[in-house]
Design a protein around this motif. Sequence first.
Motif, PDB file in Angstrom:
ATOM      1  N   PRO A 126       0.823  -1.231   0.000  1.00  0.00           N
ATOM      2  CA  PRO A 126       0.000   0.000   0.000  1.00  0.00           C
ATOM      3  C   PRO A 126       0.848   1.269   0.000  1.00  0.00           C
ATOM      4  O   PRO A 126       0.965   1.962   1.003  1.00  0.00           O
ATOM      5  CB  PRO A 126      -0.811  -0.119   1.298  1.00  0.00           C
ATOM      6  N   ALA A 127       1.432   1.588  -1.136  1.00  0.00           N
ATOM      7  CA  ALA A 127       2.315   2.753  -1.233  1.00  0.00           C
ATOM      8  C   ALA A 127       1.564   4.044  -1.540  1.00  0.00           C
ATOM      9  O   ALA A 127       2.100   5.135  -1.323  1.00  0.00           O
ATOM     10  CB  ALA A 127       3.375   2.509  -2.308  1.00  0.00           C
ATOM     11  N   ALA A 128       0.341   3.939  -2.034  1.00  0.00           N
ATOM     12  CA  ALA A 128      -0.376   5.137  -2.498  1.00  0.00           C
ATOM     13  C   ALA A 128      -0.530   6.213  -1.421  1.00  0.00           C
ATOM     14  O   ALA A 128      -0.251   7.391  -1.684  1.00  0.00           O
ATOM     15  CB  ALA A 128      -1.737   4.737  -3.057  1.00  0.00           C
ATOM     16  N   LEU A 130       8.669   4.576  -3.639  1.00  0.00           N
ATOM     17  CA  LEU A 130       7.657   3.719  -3.018  1.00  0.00           C
ATOM     18  C   LEU A 130       6.571   3.275  -3.996  1.00  0.00           C
ATOM     19  O   LEU A 130       5.646   2.556  -3.603  1.00  0.00           O
ATOM     20  CB  LEU A 130       7.010   4.451  -1.831  1.00  0.00           C
ATOM     21  N   VAL A 131       6.668   3.685  -5.245  1.00  0.00           N
ATOM     22  CA  VAL A 131       5.658   3.295  -6.233  1.00  0.00           C
ATOM     23  C   VAL A 131       5.759   1.823  -6.639  1.00  0.00           C
ATOM     24  O   VAL A 131       4.731   1.123  -6.707  1.00  0.00           O
ATOM     25  CB  VAL A 131       5.739   4.203  -7.472  1.00  0.00           C
ATOM     26  N   PRO A 132       6.950   1.285  -6.953  1.00  0.00           N
ATOM     27  CA  PRO A 132       7.029  -0.116  -7.411  1.00  0.00           C
ATOM     28  C   PRO A 132       6.352  -1.148  -6.508  1.00  0.00           C
ATOM     29  O   PRO A 132       5.727  -2.080  -7.031  1.00  0.00           O
ATOM     30  CB  PRO A 132       8.546  -0.357  -7.504  1.00  0.00           C
ATOM     31  N   PRO A 133       6.411  -1.015  -5.160  1.00  0.00           N
ATOM     32  CA  PRO A 133       5.741  -2.026  -4.329  1.00  0.00           C
ATOM     33  C   PRO A 133       4.237  -2.119  -4.551  1.00  0.00           C
ATOM     34  O   PRO A 133       3.624  -3.119  -4.149  1.00  0.00           O
ATOM     35  CB  PRO A 133       6.056  -1.568  -2.899  1.00  0.00           C
ATOM     36  N   SER A 134       3.647  -1.115  -5.176  1.00  0.00           N
ATOM     37  CA  SER A 134       2.207  -1.181  -5.453  1.00  0.00           C
ATOM     38  C   SER A 134       1.842  -2.375  -6.326  1.00  0.00           C
ATOM     39  O   SER A 134       0.704  -2.852  -6.314  1.00  0.00           O
ATOM     40  CB  SER A 134       1.743   0.111  -6.144  1.00  0.00           C
ATOM     41  N   PHE A 135       2.821  -2.890  -7.093  1.00  0.00           N
ATOM     42  CA  PHE A 135       2.563  -3.983  -8.026  1.00  0.00           C
ATOM     43  C   PHE A 135       2.911  -5.353  -7.436  1.00  0.00           C
ATOM     44  O   PHE A 135       2.890  -6.353  -8.159  1.00  0.00           O
ATOM     45  CB  PHE A 135       3.354  -3.745  -9.306  1.00  0.00           C
ATOM     46  N   PRO A 159      12.119  -8.866  -9.214  1.00  0.00           N
ATOM     47  CA  PRO A 159      12.379  -7.630  -8.470  1.00  0.00           C
ATOM     48  C   PRO A 159      11.145  -6.973  -7.875  1.00  0.00           C
ATOM     49  O   PRO A 159      11.250  -6.202  -6.929  1.00  0.00           O
ATOM     50  CB  PRO A 159      13.027  -6.715  -9.526  1.00  0.00           C
ATOM     51  N   LEU A 160       9.964  -7.267  -8.413  1.00  0.00           N
ATOM     52  CA  LEU A 160       8.737  -6.657  -7.895  1.00  0.00           C
ATOM     53  C   LEU A 160       7.986  -7.550  -6.917  1.00  0.00           C
ATOM     54  O   LEU A 160       6.889  -7.202  -6.476  1.00  0.00           O
ATOM     55  CB  LEU A 160       7.814  -6.270  -9.054  1.00  0.00           C
ATOM     56  N   ALA A 161       8.567  -8.691  -6.558  1.00  0.00           N
ATOM     57  CA  ALA A 161       7.982  -9.509  -5.498  1.00  0.00           C
ATOM     58  C   ALA A 161       8.251  -8.847  -4.149  1.00  0.00           C
ATOM     59  O   ALA A 161       9.080  -7.949  -4.041  1.00  0.00           O
ATOM     60  CB  ALA A 161       8.576 -10.912  -5.529  1.00  0.00           C
ATOM     61  N   TRP A 162       7.556  -9.289  -3.102  1.00  0.00           N
ATOM     62  CA  TRP A 162       7.712  -8.621  -1.804  1.00  0.00           C
ATOM     63  C   TRP A 162       9.073  -8.871  -1.153  1.00  0.00           C
ATOM     64  O   TRP A 162       9.380  -8.280  -0.117  1.00  0.00           O
ATOM     65  CB  TRP A 162       6.567  -8.967  -0.850  1.00  0.00           C
ATOM     66  N   ASN A 163       9.893  -9.719  -1.752  1.00  0.00           N
ATOM     67  CA  ASN A 163      11.264  -9.896  -1.271  1.00  0.00           C
ATOM     68  C   ASN A 163      12.288  -9.502  -2.336  1.00  0.00           C
ATOM     69  O   ASN A 163      13.459  -9.864  -2.240  1.00  0.00           O
ATOM     70  CB  ASN A 163      11.500 -11.348  -0.839  1.00  0.00           C
ATOM     71  N   LEU A 177      14.158  -6.643  -5.273  1.00  0.00           N
ATOM     72  CA  LEU A 177      14.895  -5.386  -5.215  1.00  0.00           C
ATOM     73  C   LEU A 177      13.962  -4.182  -5.179  1.00  0.00           C
ATOM     74  O   LEU A 177      14.115  -3.279  -4.341  1.00  0.00           O
ATOM     75  CB  LEU A 177      15.839  -5.293  -6.422  1.00  0.00           C
ATOM     76  N   LEU A 178      12.984  -4.142  -6.084  1.00  0.00           N
ATOM     77  CA  LEU A 178      12.078  -3.000  -6.173  1.00  0.00           C
ATOM     78  C   LEU A 178      10.903  -3.104  -5.203  1.00  0.00           C
ATOM     79  O   LEU A 178      10.285  -2.094  -4.862  1.00  0.00           O
ATOM     80  CB  LEU A 178      11.538  -2.858  -7.600  1.00  0.00           C
ATOM     81  N   GLY A 179      10.593  -4.325  -4.798  1.00  0.00           N
ATOM     82  CA  GLY A 179       9.467  -4.518  -3.894  1.00  0.00           C
ATOM     83  C   GLY A 179       9.834  -4.461  -2.429  1.00  0.00           C
ATOM     84  O   GLY A 179       8.976  -4.201  -1.573  1.00  0.00           O
ATOM     85  N   PHE A 180      11.122  -4.674  -2.115  1.00  0.00           N
ATOM     86  CA  PHE A 180      11.534  -4.714  -0.710  1.00  0.00           C
ATOM     87  C   PHE A 180      12.756  -3.842  -0.416  1.00  0.00           C
ATOM     88  O   PHE A 180      12.671  -2.890   0.355  1.00  0.00           O
ATOM     89  CB  PHE A 180      11.811  -6.163  -0.290  1.00  0.00           C
ATOM     90  N   TYR A 181      13.887  -4.147  -1.029  1.00  0.00           N
ATOM     91  CA  TYR A 181      15.150  -3.521  -0.637  1.00  0.00           C
ATOM     92  C   TYR A 181      15.154  -2.008  -0.844  1.00  0.00           C
ATOM     93  O   TYR A 181      15.475  -1.231   0.072  1.00  0.00           O
ATOM     94  CB  TYR A 181      16.320  -4.168  -1.381  1.00  0.00           C
ATOM     95  N   ILE A 182      14.815  -1.561  -2.059  1.00  0.00           N
ATOM     96  CA  ILE A 182      14.822  -0.121  -2.328  1.00  0.00           C
ATOM     97  C   ILE A 182      13.772   0.618  -1.495  1.00  0.00           C
ATOM     98  O   ILE A 182      14.081   1.658  -0.889  1.00  0.00           O
ATOM     99  CB  ILE A 182      14.637   0.139  -3.834  1.00  0.00           C
ATOM    100  N   PRO A 183      12.529   0.130  -1.401  1.00  0.00           N
ATOM    101  CA  PRO A 183      11.557   0.828  -0.550  1.00  0.00           C
ATOM    102  C   PRO A 183      11.978   0.917   0.912  1.00  0.00           C
ATOM    103  O   PRO A 183      11.764   1.952   1.549  1.00  0.00           O
ATOM    104  CB  PRO A 183      10.287  -0.019  -0.713  1.00  0.00           C
ATOM    105  N   VAL A 184      12.579  -0.145   1.449  1.00  0.00           N
ATOM    106  CA  VAL A 184      13.022  -0.105   2.846  1.00  0.00           C
ATOM    107  C   VAL A 184      14.112   0.942   3.029  1.00  0.00           C
ATOM    108  O   VAL A 184      14.122   1.696   4.010  1.00  0.00           O
ATOM    109  CB  VAL A 184      13.517  -1.494   3.296  1.00  0.00           C
ATOM    110  N   VAL A 185      15.035   1.022   2.076  1.00  0.00           N
ATOM    111  CA  VAL A 185      16.129   1.997   2.174  1.00  0.00           C
ATOM    112  C   VAL A 185      15.597   3.427   2.091  1.00  0.00           C
ATOM    113  O   VAL A 185      15.953   4.290   2.906  1.00  0.00           O
ATOM    114  CB  VAL A 185      17.181   1.739   1.081  1.00  0.00           C
ATOM    115  N   VAL A 186      14.737   3.703   1.107  1.00  0.00           N
ATOM    116  CA  VAL A 186      14.256   5.077   0.943  1.00  0.00           C
ATOM    117  C   VAL A 186      13.323   5.472   2.094  1.00  0.00           C
ATOM    118  O   VAL A 186      13.310   6.633   2.524  1.00  0.00           O
ATOM    119  CB  VAL A 186      13.549   5.270  -0.426  1.00  0.00           C
TER     120      VAL A 186
END
Length: 252
Positions: A160-162, A198-203, A211-215, A217-226
Motif C-alpha cells: 500500500p504505497a499510495a 515507493l511506487v514499485p511495491p504497489s505492483f 524484483p517486484l515480489a515482496w522480497n 529489489l524494487l518490492g523490498f530492498y529499495i523501498p526499505v532503504v528510501v
Amino acid sequence: MVLEQSAAGTAAPAHPFAGLPRATITNLRILVWTGPICVLMVFFGLFVMAGFFPPPSPELTGAEVAEVWNDHQRLKQAGMIVCFMGGTLYATFTLAIGVMLRKCTPDAVMPITQTVIGVFGTVYFSFNFLILAVAGFRPDGPNETTQTLHDLGFILTFSPAAPFFLQYAAIAMIILQMPKPLVPRWVAYFNLWVAIGLVPPSFIPLFESGPLAWNGLLGFYIPVVVFGAWFLVMVPLLLRMLPKSEQPLPAT
C-alpha cells in the motif's frame, strides 16, 4: 505571515513558532521523536525478532509457510506486536509534521492533506502486523489458512504505497510554496524522490518472484532503504526547526 523589522528596516518573516507556549514546543518535540521510535520498533520487530530480512519468498508452499511460523513461533508473534505498536506512532509523527509545516505557510490545505493521508496510511503500517501475528497463531492448522493470512499480511506490509506517495508529494508542495529560509528546497525534491521510490511495491500482488515480489529489489530492498532515509532526513530537520530552548519565542 507575521513580519518583523530587520536591522536594515526591511520587513522579514518572524520565526514561524513565535508566540508558542513552552508546553506546545515541548509536545511538538515529543511527537517528532516518535518518528525514529516508530521506524526502529518496526525494523527491530520485523527484521530482528521475526527474522524476516529478507521476507520469506512468495513462492513458498502452504506447508513451507507453516514451517516458517512454527520456527520460533512466539518470538515471531511478539515481533509483530512490537511492529504494531511502533507502526501506530507513525500517526503522531505525521501530526507533528502537519502542525509544524502549517506554521510555516499561510495555506492550510496541503498541511491538512498531508496529515489526513499520513494518518490514513498508519492503518496500513500497523494493522498488517496484526494479520501476520494471526498467521502465526495456529501454524499447525490448515496450511491454506496460514498461507492466506501470511500472504495478506506481507502484501499489506509492502504494497500500500499510495497513501505514502501522496503524503510525501504533499510535503514537497508545502515546502516549495513556503519562503526559502524556512526549509531547504532540496528537502522537497527528496520527498518526491522517496515518493517515487515507493511506487514499485504497489505492483507486489502481481508477482510471486523477481524484483517486484515482496522480497525483491524494487518490492523490498529499495523501498526499505528510501523509507528509512526519509526518517533520517525529516527527523533532524524538524528538530532544527524547533527553538533550541523551550522558552516561548516573543510574538511580534
